[in-house]
Structures are given as structure tokens and as C-alpha cells.
Design a protein around this motif. Structure first.
Motif, short mmCIF file in Angstrom:
data_model
loop_
_atom_site.label_atom_id
_atom_site.label_comp_id
_atom_site.label_asym_id
_atom_site.label_seq_id
_atom_site.Cartn_x
_atom_site.Cartn_y
_atom_site.Cartn_z
N LEU A 145 7.31 3.66 -9.47
CA LEU A 145 6.27 3.40 -8.47
C LEU A 145 6.78 2.45 -7.40
N ARG A 146 7.56 1.46 -7.82
CA ARG A 146 8.11 0.49 -6.87
C ARG A 146 9.08 1.19 -5.91
N SER A 147 9.95 2.04 -6.39
CA SER A 147 10.90 2.73 -5.52
C SER A 147 10.18 3.73 -4.61
N ALA A 148 9.08 4.34 -5.10
CA ALA A 148 8.31 5.26 -4.27
C ALA A 148 7.61 4.49 -3.15
N CYS A 149 7.10 3.31 -3.45
CA CYS A 149 6.45 2.49 -2.42
C CYS A 149 7.47 2.00 -1.39
N THR A 150 8.65 1.63 -1.87
CA THR A 150 9.69 1.18 -0.95
C THR A 150 10.11 2.31 -0.02
N ALA B 280 8.24 4.87 0.87
CA ALA B 280 7.13 5.14 1.79
C ALA B 280 7.09 4.12 2.92
N VAL B 281 7.31 2.86 2.59
CA VAL B 281 7.33 1.81 3.63
C VAL B 281 8.50 2.04 4.59
N CYS C 3 7.67 4.84 6.92
CA CYS C 3 6.67 4.43 7.92
C CYS C 3 7.26 3.49 8.98
#
Length: 114
Positions: free
Chosen positions: A10-15, A17-18, A21
């Protein structure tokens, strides 16, 4: 146990995505700052070249041009430089005279020349 493994994913997916963006923002900032940075580099190079040219003019370059050239008396080889300069001027006069004679001969041999 599944919860502990999901946190790094989840952390790597959020990174990711950021990062996706922020990519348009970073690219637009680079494109906005590229022309002023290029202009600043050009100004710095111009000033360095101008400063270098000014120091060579003050330093006494032998390629000044014009007929008022005279060798510096303070140089130990000033006499040799003056002789070389006179020799080169005489050679240029001879080349000009030969070129004029050659052009006259070409024109004299050409029946269509007026």
C-alpha cells in the motif's frame, strides 16, 4: 499476517500515485525555469568573454590592425617583429601586383571582355 504484507504494498502504491500526480507539476516548473536559466548562462558567458577580450586588449596584442602599428621598444625582439611585419607588408604588395597583372593578361586574352 496478511495485514503486515499489505502495508508495504500500500505504501509503494501511494508513493507511485503521488509521483504520477506530481509529474505534471514538476515538468511544468522545469519548462517555466528553462528559458531564464538559459538566458542567465548566456549572460555569464558573454561577460566572461568580454572580460577576457578586455584583458587581452590591455595586455598588448600584436594584431591591432591599421597603418599606425609600431613595435614596442620594451620588447627584446621588437626589432625582429618589426622586420617580419615589414616583410609581410611587402609580400602582400607583391601579391596584389601579380594578381593585377594576371587579371590584365586574362582580360587581354579574352575577346569578349570590354
Amino acid at each position: 499476517m496478511g495485514c503486515c504484507r499489505a502495508a508495504p504494498a500500500l505504501r509503494s502504491a501511494c508513493t507511485a500515485a503521488v509521483a504520477i500526480c506530481l509529474l505534471p507539476v514538476i515538468v511544468s516548473l522545469l519548462l517555466i525555469w528553462l528559458p531564464p536559466l538559459s538566458f542567465a548562462v548566456a549572460v555569464v558567458r558573454f561577460h566572461r568573454r568580454r572580460r577576457r577580450m578586455m584583458t587581452t586588449k590591455r595586455g598588448g596584442c600584436c594584431f591591432r590592425g591599421g597603418d599606425e602599428w609600431s613595435p614596442p621598444e620594451s620588447e627584446p625582439e621588437g626589432h625582429r617583429v618589426a622586420l617580419l611585419h615589414k616583410y609581410l607588408e611587402e609580400q602582400m604588395e607583391l601579391v596584389e601586383a601579380d594578381a593585377g597583372d594576371a587579371m590584365a593578361a586574362v582580360l587581354a586574352g579574352n575577346p569578349w571582355a570590354a
